[in-house]
Design an enzyme around this catalytic site. Structure first.
Site, short mmCIF file in Angstrom:
data_model
loop_
_atom_site.label_atom_id
_atom_site.label_comp_id
_atom_site.label_asym_id
_atom_site.label_seq_id
_atom_site.Cartn_x
_atom_site.Cartn_y
_atom_site.Cartn_z
N CYS A 114 0.83 -1.16 -0.20
CA CYS A 114 -0.01 -0.05 -0.06
C CYS A 114 0.72 1.18 -0.15
O CYS A 114 1.87 1.23 0.53
CB CYS A 114 -0.75 0.11 1.23
SG CYS A 114 -1.72 -1.47 1.38
N LYS A 148 6.41 -4.03 -4.72
CA LYS A 148 7.76 -3.67 -4.66
C LYS A 148 8.43 -3.82 -3.29
O LYS A 148 9.44 -4.34 -3.13
CB LYS A 148 7.82 -2.17 -5.27
CG LYS A 148 9.32 -1.78 -4.93
CD LYS A 148 10.15 -2.31 -6.09
CE LYS A 148 11.51 -1.87 -5.91
NZ LYS A 148 12.45 -2.95 -6.94
N TRP A 196 -3.32 -2.41 -1.47
CA TRP A 196 -2.90 -3.79 -1.78
C TRP A 196 -3.55 -4.74 -0.87
O TRP A 196 -3.35 -5.01 0.35
CB TRP A 196 -1.49 -4.07 -1.69
CG TRP A 196 -0.83 -5.14 -2.60
CD1 TRP A 196 -0.85 -5.62 -3.70
CD2 TRP A 196 -0.42 -6.27 -1.81
NE1 TRP A 196 -0.24 -6.60 -4.25
CE2 TRP A 196 0.11 -7.25 -2.84
CE3 TRP A 196 -0.24 -6.80 -0.50
CZ2 TRP A 196 0.70 -8.44 -2.62
CZ3 TRP A 196 0.69 -7.72 -0.46
CH2 TRP A 196 0.89 -8.93 -1.32
N ASN A 247 -1.48 1.80 6.30
CA ASN A 247 -0.55 0.75 5.76
C ASN A 247 -0.35 0.00 6.97
O ASN A 247 -0.06 0.30 8.39
CB ASN A 247 0.75 1.32 5.03
CG ASN A 247 0.63 1.76 3.82
OD1 ASN A 247 -0.45 2.15 3.18
ND2 ASN A 247 1.73 2.34 3.25
O1 M6R Z 1 13.21 -4.19 -0.67
P1 M6R Z 1 14.02 -5.79 -0.38
O2 M6R Z 1 15.22 -5.84 -1.02
O3 M6R Z 1 14.21 -5.97 1.10
O4 M6R Z 1 13.02 -6.74 -1.05
C1 M6R Z 1 13.26 -8.16 -1.13
C2 M6R Z 1 12.53 -8.72 -1.97
O5 M6R Z 1 10.96 -8.50 -1.97
C3 M6R Z 1 12.70 -8.36 -3.51
O6 M6R Z 1 13.81 -8.68 -3.93
C4 M6R Z 1 11.81 -9.42 -4.41
O7 M6R Z 1 12.26 -10.66 -4.45
C5 M6R Z 1 12.04 -8.65 -5.98
N1 M6R Z 1 10.82 -8.35 -6.33
C6 M6R Z 1 12.57 -9.56 -6.85
O8 M6R Z 1 12.88 -9.04 -7.98
#
Ligand code: M6R
Length: 606
Positions: free
Chosen positions: A2, A601, A75, A99
């Site tokens: 979110c 993301k 979300w 959130n």
């Molecule tokens: O923000 P972060 O690096 O902690 O996120 C970790 C994962 O959610 C992130 O790397 C996810 O696996 C990606 N979307 C992969 O491309």
């Protein structure tokens, strides 16, 4: 996940809010809504679907002038994707966006229902609005304080009170909020991307502090009801960096930004050709007494750890384990003050990674984080932080964040090895040279786009695919597989090539694509014999090799040859090949690369 935006000032609030929500779209969402102050009180407009659907609705339903409001992209977690469940939520005089997750909302809901008060939505967020309203007797700060004592879980709230026009209140526990005061008014958001248009200087709202936003500025009040000045932060990127800059997708733009991102990350940490971390506040004493390293993170960040482990163990010869943060946090791990725990996160807000870090802190470990987004929870809660300088990463699929994470892990390993006496100054300089050389190697691989696009076309109708490799190539296979899955929706698995015979090879039939990484000389012959095995069972093999190894191209259907490079540094170049494969496979299937279904993301809830 979110997204939150709040604004009060001189400008048209509907415009500021909808623009902020557009900037936050990359986080992943399924519905959006805004609430704003009008002459007739607070008006709320919500819509399932894209922010554009909300904008159409706003145009149709309101021509009110407004300079204060809150906006949210949702979300769904609690309750389906419906207009009713979409934020903002109201109860009595309170309207809020939220959130996070209120864990005890069911119990609270029962309490209200016993009094004959029923929510209209299925959300935990509406229950939070009901609790705040229940505590409200005209004093917003008192109400927020009393209400948050009753709420369990993570939250970031922006709250409007009907009888306090033009004021927005905010508080957070776990979930992020950043804010900035400008001549045009005060603005608050769940991340910097929504604020950057208004200010490069901002602050992170400290947890459990209440922010009171008015047209004239922001007052931050601590738990003892004292106004404080939170530390100001500055970003060195701008709105253009958060836009597509001529590329079709953010992901493609971010793939191309890798040489610069690595340069920005390692150059300031290279002094006299040697790795140098003092300016980051990471003294050499960090290595004192360390006999073990645990690296933790989620998804791509965790995969970066797999590559880092290899270099750390190779140079320093102490055990390094890589743990999935969501598993680690509940695994009752064996940790002590001689363990260095390295948490890796692009966003710095991933809930599981943050919890893993909290556990490490509790166990008395030294903690170091590798984070891209400045001032975020994971960075703040670690003993030491090494920021990656990749700039904002907008596409859900992580690309440049991964390669800069590798560069920091390598640089850290070189410093550690040098300080421990495992390598000489000359060796450290040689390693640093090779690290800097990856910038050119990546630049070369970026020119392979046409070749890789045409190879990736062959994956257009595939349903299953395998990545195989050994050693570092297996670590890269894991990363290649997640990238492909998340944006092309092709099912794929990463397999240690030597494991094939123990089950997976039964799935290899005619035309099943196998992406084989064979860049590591010490296991080259072994991997190539696995390639022969899968090909003789009908697999369509795409082989990624290192120019130095001179592999016979007839072994495979397509060969992608990396520039000549030291085996230990091939991950940088292989990563780009794998990112391109995922990107072009998704494009060939006509998919929206930047916003894959069901994914967010930044995963700020468990
Ligand atoms: O923000 P972060 O690096 O902690 O996120 C970790 C994962 O959610 C992130 O790397 C996810 O696996 C990606 N979307 C992969 O491309």
């Amino acid at each position: 996940m979110c997204g939150i935006i709040g604004y009060t000032g001189q400008q048209d609030a509907k415009e500021v809010l909808t623009e902020g929500l557009r900037q936050l779209e990359y986080r992943g969402y399924d519905s959006a809504g805004i609430a704003f102050l009008t002459d007739d009180g607070i008006k709320t407009i919500k819509s399932v679907g894209k922010v554009e659907c909300l904008c159409d609705k706003v145009k149709k339903e309101s021509d009110d002038a407004t300079t204060c409001g809150i906006g949210h992209t949702r979300w769904a977690t609690h309750g389906g994707v419906t207009d009713t469940n979409c934020h903002p939520h109201s109860a009595g005089k309170v309207t809020l966006i939220h959130n996070g997750i209120i864990e005890n909302y069911k119990e609270l809901q029962k309490e209200f229902e016993a009094k004959g008060i029923h929510p209209v939505s299925q959300t935990d967020s509406e229950i939070a609005a009901m609790v705040i309203n229940d505590c409200y007797d005209g004093d917003p700060i008192k109400a927020i304080r009393s209400a948050t004592k009753r709420l369990e879980g993570a939250y970031a709230f922006c709250i409007m009170f009907e009888d306090h026009p033009d004021v927005i209140y905010a508080i957070r526990n776990g979930s992020p909020l950043v804010a900035a005061a400008t001549d045009e008014g005060s603005v608050i958001a769940s991340d910097m991307v929504a604020l950057i248009k208004y200010s490069k200087d901002y602050f992170v709202l400290p947890e459990h502090h209440i922010a009171r936003l008015t047209k004239d500025g922001i007052v931050v009040i601590n738990e003892n009801h004292v106004a404080i000045d939170p530390p100001m932060l500055h970003v060195n990127w701008d709105v253009a960096a958060a836009k597509k800059g001529g590329y079709d997708y953010f992901m493609l733009k971010e793939i191309h930004e890798q040489p610069e991102a690595i340069r920005n990350t390692i150059t300031p940490r290279t002094k006299d050709g040697l790795p140098y971390l003092e300016d980051d506040g990471v003294p050499d004493t960090i290595f004192d007494g360390i006999n073990r390293i645990v690296i933790t993170g989620c998804g791509t960040a965790m995969h970066a750890g797999l590559v880092g482990k290899n270099m750390l163990e190779h140079l320093i010869r102490i055990p390094v384990s890589v743990e999935i943060a969501s598993e680690f946090r509940y695994s009752n791990p064996i940790l002590d003050p001689h363990t260095l725990v390295i948490t890796i996160s692009q966003s710095g807000e991933t809930a599981d990674t943050k919890a893993a870090l909290e556990l490490a802190n509790k166990c008395g470990c030294k903690t170091l984080s590798i984070v891209n987004a400045k001032g975020t929870s994971i960075a703040r809660e670690s003993d030491y932080v090494l920021y990656t300088h990749a700039g904002p990463e907008i596409a859900v699929a992580s690309t440049k964040a991964y390669t800069v994470q590798l560069s920091v892990l390598y640089l850290f390993a070189f410093r550690f090895a040098l300080v421990r006496g495992c390598i000489s100054e000359q060796e450290a300089r040689d390693y640093m040279k090779k690290l800097h050389a990856t910038i050119d190697d990546i630049t070369t691989v970026l020119t392979y786009d046409t070749q890789i696009q045409s190879i990736s076309e062959r994956l257009k109708h595939s349903e299953d695919l395998f990545f195989i490799g050994r050693g570092l190539d297996y670590a890269l296979s894991c990363e290649g597989s997640i990238k492909l899955k998340e944006i092309s929706y092709i099912h794929s698995e990463a397999y240690a090539a030597g494991e094939l015979k123990h089950g997976t090879i039964s799935l290899i039939t005619d035309n099943v694509p196998v992406i084989a990484l064979a860049t590591q000389r010490n296991v080259l012959a072994k991997t190539l014999s696995n390639v022969v095995e899968v090909r003789s069972r009908g697999a369509m093999v795409i082989l990624i090799t290192n120019a130095d190894t001179q592999v016979d191209a007839s072994l495979c259907d397509h060969m992608i040859t990396l520039p000549k490079m030291d085996d230990a540094f091939t991950p940088f170049a292989s990563a780009v090949v794998l990112q391109y494969i995922a990107y072009y496979a998704a494009i060939s299937r006509g998919l929206n690369v930047d916003q894959p279904r069901n994914l967010a993301k930044s995963v700020t809830v468990e």
